[in-house]
Design a protein around this motif. Structure first.
Motif, mmCIF file in Angstrom:
data_model
loop_
_atom_site.group_PDB
_atom_site.id
_atom_site.type_symbol
_atom_site.label_atom_id
_atom_site.label_comp_id
_atom_site.label_asym_id
_atom_site.label_seq_id
_atom_site.Cartn_x
_atom_site.Cartn_y
_atom_site.Cartn_z
ATOM 1 N N UNK A 136 3.371 -2.895 -9.432
ATOM 2 C CA UNK A 136 3.100 -3.049 -8.000
ATOM 3 C C UNK A 136 1.726 -3.667 -7.764
ATOM 4 N N UNK A 137 0.727 -3.216 -8.497
ATOM 5 C CA UNK A 137 -0.599 -3.807 -8.367
ATOM 6 C C UNK A 137 -0.580 -5.280 -8.751
ATOM 7 N N UNK A 138 0.129 -5.609 -9.791
ATOM 8 C CA UNK A 138 0.184 -7.009 -10.228
ATOM 9 C C UNK A 138 0.834 -7.894 -9.152
ATOM 10 N N UNK B 121 0.827 -1.202 0.000
ATOM 11 C CA UNK B 121 0.000 0.000 0.000
ATOM 12 C C UNK B 121 0.867 1.261 0.000
ATOM 13 N N UNK B 122 1.962 1.242 0.781
ATOM 14 C CA UNK B 122 2.856 2.398 0.803
ATOM 15 C C UNK B 122 3.522 2.603 -0.558
ATOM 16 N N UNK B 123 3.946 1.480 -1.173
ATOM 17 C CA UNK B 123 4.580 1.589 -2.489
ATOM 18 C C UNK B 123 3.602 2.139 -3.519
ATOM 19 N N UNK B 124 2.362 1.643 -3.478
ATOM 20 C CA UNK B 124 1.354 2.119 -4.441
ATOM 21 C C UNK B 124 1.023 3.581 -4.198
ATOM 22 N N UNK C 106 1.136 7.177 -11.490
ATOM 23 C CA UNK C 106 0.281 6.236 -12.248
ATOM 24 C C UNK C 106 1.051 5.420 -13.291
ATOM 25 N N UNK C 107 2.074 6.006 -13.895
ATOM 26 C CA UNK C 107 2.802 5.264 -14.926
ATOM 27 C C UNK C 107 3.614 4.108 -14.362
#
Length: 913
Positions: free
Chosen positions: A612-614, A598-601, A606-607
């Motif tokens: 990270x989401x994957x 969550x911190x990384x996201x 956005x690019x």
């Protein structure tokens, strides 16, 4: 002696009867000039003696009349034309000129005519003295006319050179600007010494300007040529000083001047002095062109000496050398017994072997700070260690780091490596020590020297010494506690080298190989404390701790790196951190892992957030809940940029199909194609999603759902740009539809095409409205100012629209009713048959209501019997094979189909709108 005068001649000299009138008048007034002129003109046909007597009487009466004297002398000159110069008539004419000059000595024309007469008689001494008398008699302003003749006289054959030289010396006192004529005359007569001296005076005179357009440079070259080619005639002149002065003043002809000076000594048989001049020239020129001139002349000189010695040896007559001497500029044979032949040959070979070295010296004189040329010069002395050491020493002393071309530190390093190659490591250490203390321009230069020093110690397996060298280089110097950045930048590079990252990386490498874990960590911590770390340093530090099984310390290093850097530099640190954490703990510390993701996201732009989401979703799929994974995919779909959403959607659909089945897939597809900004997809992506969604529904047998999806996707599918979409729909209708559904598809195709045309026209109309509004505001402003706007152009747009409607052939109420909603749109002549359902033709037994007559649409598809198996007239014209279809396929349409059959209407037509 004059011939005796006869009685006939005496009679001709006496006045005639017709002369009495003139004689009486002149007797009364003998000083009447006009009367004398008339008298002389009246006796034009008289014998020459009588006319000469008249002239004599006239000039005796009027001795100051220039007109009488000029006419008299001119007539006497005509009388002697064609006679020999030694004829007595010439002497009589000379006497007449002498008598005329008694009173006409201020008349330059009389003098010039007299001088020309004397020049014609070739009377040198008399002519010269007459010229001198003319110059003494005439004013200085008239001397130019006399000197023109005087110079012409001294160029005549037979004039002694000494006389001409003296006259030229007098002339240039009057006209100093014409000194070049004097020099040219001297050169023509072979007076080289006098010409050289005069040319030297002109060069020393700063006020002299050449009338021939020669520059000082050209005159210098001319002087050098004179003194070098004629050394015996210029005795007394300081030739060496003259040519060296030219070398100092004119740098573009240095090579030619040096060779001229050497040639001067060669012609004087001073061969050793000439050799010294050549050597001095080779060691002082700064251009390759001048070097080539001097070197070629030098080699030619040595070859000439060698050839002369060989010829002298070959001669059997010992008197041969004395008899062979000639005074042509090449008389430099030596009187010897041939014992110096080997010496001269050795000199020539030595000169040819020195050419690369001499050429390198020329290039270094052009730019003594050329590092690459110094390295090249060292290679010239390969196999001569002493000369190489001297060259390196000269190089490091000469090269200025601020002016250097190249990397000056490479000279120090190469110098030290030279000693290392010869096994003298202690001297190499001394060179390195001097190198780090020398002045340098950049910190990286000093750092490179420290690194080279440490690498040399490593090559000789002095590991402890290498580590001590790096520690010494990275130790901060003692300085005041507070120092601004400007003050620190002003310090020498030796006091700033401790912040160099290259040295610190070498320190960490050596500590990892030779030190302990604590010393290695201290080296890495020093880099972090100095704030010179890069993302790669963070990754290396964390990897080292991971290899030492200090996982939590490695994670702390990752945290420090994340605090130091921002995107895009922190991207690799986050990737390594998350990968290492998940690999270490897996699902044991899931909540901590979620916090990290969550911190990384949160920090990622956005690019950069898609990977990270994957990874986050993969973590949930592997160690968490599938429901959470679906939520993460959904968040990713709204977080990533529009161009990346398609890829996320593919993964999202794939994983939803695996975990939750077709219901979840339908939900994802519907939310994707109906999404609102900022979660929407691009038109191309939506069209592709619709195709895939329709294909899925078709595979499941949901034909109506698939058709509805095609209808939804058609609104964003331009017929010209999205041909694949319409081709897929057409194939779908051919396979699964009927005539009505196919017509409906064609109707939608036409509607979409019109809508896209309207969109294009809307943009044009909006621009026109903006322009009209601006014009209206301008008209109001003009009206307020009292200006009158022409009424004819006030409603131009309305007139254009009316013309467009008239061009479509729509008049009256119907025309107005069928007018397009868009103002100003000019239709192609085809309108959709509109209105209510009651206006449409009824099938079955009812009569169709008459529809408005419109032009045929050229794009309408004609479905004849050959293409579709039937026409548009009704079911009775169609020969279509039927097959029983399960009622489950129709779904809710089955009941409507049954009702339609009872009412005599096809169910498909009930559904058409």
């Amino acid at each position: 002696m004059a011939a005796p005068v006869t009685d006939a001649a005496m009679k001709d000299l006496l006045p005639q009867q017709e002369d009495l009138l003139y004689e009486e008048e002149l007797a009364r007034n003998p000083y009447n000039l006009k009367m004398w002129i008339r008298y002389i003109q009246a006796r034009t046909d008289a014998p020459p003696r009588r006319r000469h007597l008249l002239f004599e009487r006239a000039v005796r009466a009027l001795p100051g009349s220039y007109k009488l004297w000029h006419a008299y002398l001119s007539e006497r000159k005509l009388a002697v034309r064609g006679l020999r110069p030694d004829d007595s008539a010439f002497e009589a004419l000379n006497n007449t000129f002498e008598r005329a000059l008694v009173s006409m000595h201020k008349m330059p024309r009389i003098w010039t005519e007299y001088l020309e007469l004397l020049m014609e008689q070739r009377l040198v001494t008399r002519t010269r003295r007459t010229f001198d008398r003319a110059l003494c008699s005439l004013p200085i302003t008239q001397h130019e006319r006399v000197w023109q003749l005087y110079l012409k006289f001294i160029h005549m054959p037979g004039i002694p050179t000494e006389t001409a030289v003296r006259l030229y010396r007098r002339y240039i006192k009057l006209e100093p600007a014409h000194a070049e004529e004097y020099v040219a005359y001297l050169k023509a007569k072979g007076h080289w010494g006098e010409a050289a001296r005069k040319l030297s005076e002109l060069l020393n005179d700063d006020t002299f300007r050449s009338l021939e357009g020669k520059s000082k440079h050209q005159m210098w070259l001319e002087l050098c040529e004179l003194v070098t080619k004629h050394p015996r005639e210029v005795v007394g002149m300081r030739v060496d000083a003259i040519i060296r002065g030219g070398i100092r003043r004119f740098t573009d002809e240095v090579g030619r001047l040096w060779t001229s000076l050497a040639d001067y000594y060669i012609r004087r048989s001073m061969f050793e002095k000439a050799r010294d001049v050549y050597e001095e020239g080779l060691c002082s020129v700064v251009t390759v062109h001048d070097f080539s001139i001097i070197y070629d002349a030098y080699t030619q000189f040595e070859e000439s000496l060698l050839s002369a010695s060989m010829e002298q040896l070959a001669a059997e007559d010992p008197e041969g050398p004395e008899g062979a001497e000639e005074d042509d500029g090449t008389d430099f044979l030596l009187k010897d017994d041939g014992n110096d032949l080997d010496l001269r040959l050795a000199r020539l070979e030595h000169l040819m072997n020195r050419r690369p070295e001499l050429l390198s010296s020329v290039i270094l004189r052009q730019n003594p700070h050329n590092v690459a040329e110094w390295h090249k010069r060292v290679r010239l002395f390969e196999g001569k260690p002493t000369k190489q050491i001297l060259t390196y020493t000269e190089a490091v002393r000469t090269v200025d780091p601020d002016k250097a071309t190249g990397k000056p530190f490479s000279l120090w390093c190469a110098f030290a490596k030279f000693y290392e190659r010869h096994g003298d490591v202690p001297n190499a250490r001394i060179i390195f020590q001097k190198a780090v203390e020398a002045r340098h321009k950049y910190v990286d230069d000093v750092a490179q020297i420290w690194c080279e020093w440490a690498e040399m110690e490593l090559r000789h397996q002095n590991y402890k010494r290498a580590l001590d060298i790096v520690v010494r280089a990275t130790t901060p110097p003692v300085r005041p506690a507070r120092m601004t950045a400007e003050e620190e930048r002003a310090l020498p590079v030796q006091e700033r080298v401790y912040r160099n990252l290259k040295l610190h990386l070498m320190h960490t490498d050596l500590e990892e190989s030779l030190g302990t874990r604590e010393s290695t960590c201290a080296a890495y911590d020093q880099i972090l404390d100095l704030r010179i770390a890069t993302p790669q340093v963070i990754l290396n530090y964390a990897l080292f701790l991971t290899e030492q099984k200090a996982f939590e310390d490695a994670f702390k290093v990752y945290e420090r790196g994340i605090a130091l850097f921002k995107y895009p530099h922190v991207k690799d640190i986050w990737a390594a951190y998350l990968s290492a954490f998940v690999e270490r703990y897996g699902g044991k510390k899931l909540e901590r892992a979620r916090d990290l993701f969550e911190q990384a996201i949160k920090d990622a732009p956005p690019q950069e957030c898609k990977p990270l989401y994957m990874e986050y979703a993969k973590l949930e799929e592997t160690h968490g809940l599938a429901r959470h994974a679906m939520d993460i995919y959904a968040r990713a779909l709204g977080a990533v940029p529009k161009e990346q959403r398609k890829g996320v959607l593919d993964v999202y659909v794939s994983r939803a199909s695996d975990f939750f089945g077709i219901a979840k897939v339908r939900e994802i597809y519907e939310s994707a194609i109906e999404a609102e900004p900022p979660h929407e997809l691009g038109d191309d992506d939506v069209r592709e999603v619709c195709l895939r969604y329709a294909a899925l529904e078709t595979k499941l047998g949901e034909i109506d759902r698939a058709r509805a999806i095609y209808v939804h996707g058609s609104s964003m599918s331009h017929p010209d740009k999205a041909a694949d979409f319409w081709a897929a729909w057409r194939q779908f209708e051919v396979k699964h539809g009927n005539e009505d559904t196919f017509k409906e598809m064609m109707r939608i195709l036409r509607s979409v095409k019109v809508s896209f045309s309207h969109m294009q026209i809307n943009s044009i109309v909006d621009a026109a409205r903006i322009t009209s509004k601006a014009e209206a505001e301008a008209g109001m402003a003009a009206a307020a100012a009292g200006a009158k706007r022409p009424r004819e152009g006030a409603d131009a747009m309305a007139e254009l629209e009316a013309e467009a409607v008239a061009a479509m052939g729509l008049g009256g109420a119907e025309g107005v009713a069928k007018k397009p909603a868009l103002s100003g749109f000019v239709s192609a002549g085809v309108y959709q048959q509109g209105g209510d359902d009651k206006d449409k033709g009824k099938e079955g037994g009812g009569a169709a209501k008459k529809a408005p007559v419109v032009a045929a649409n050229p794009e309408e598809i004609d479905l004849d019997a050959d293409d579709d198996g039937g026409g548009a007239g009704g079911d009775e014209d169609m020969d279509v094979g039927t097959k029983a279809v399960p009622e489950g396929v129709f779904g809710s349409l089955a009941g409507l189909a049954a009702k339609g059959k009872e009412g005599g209407e096809a169910p498909a037509k009930k559904q058409r709108t």
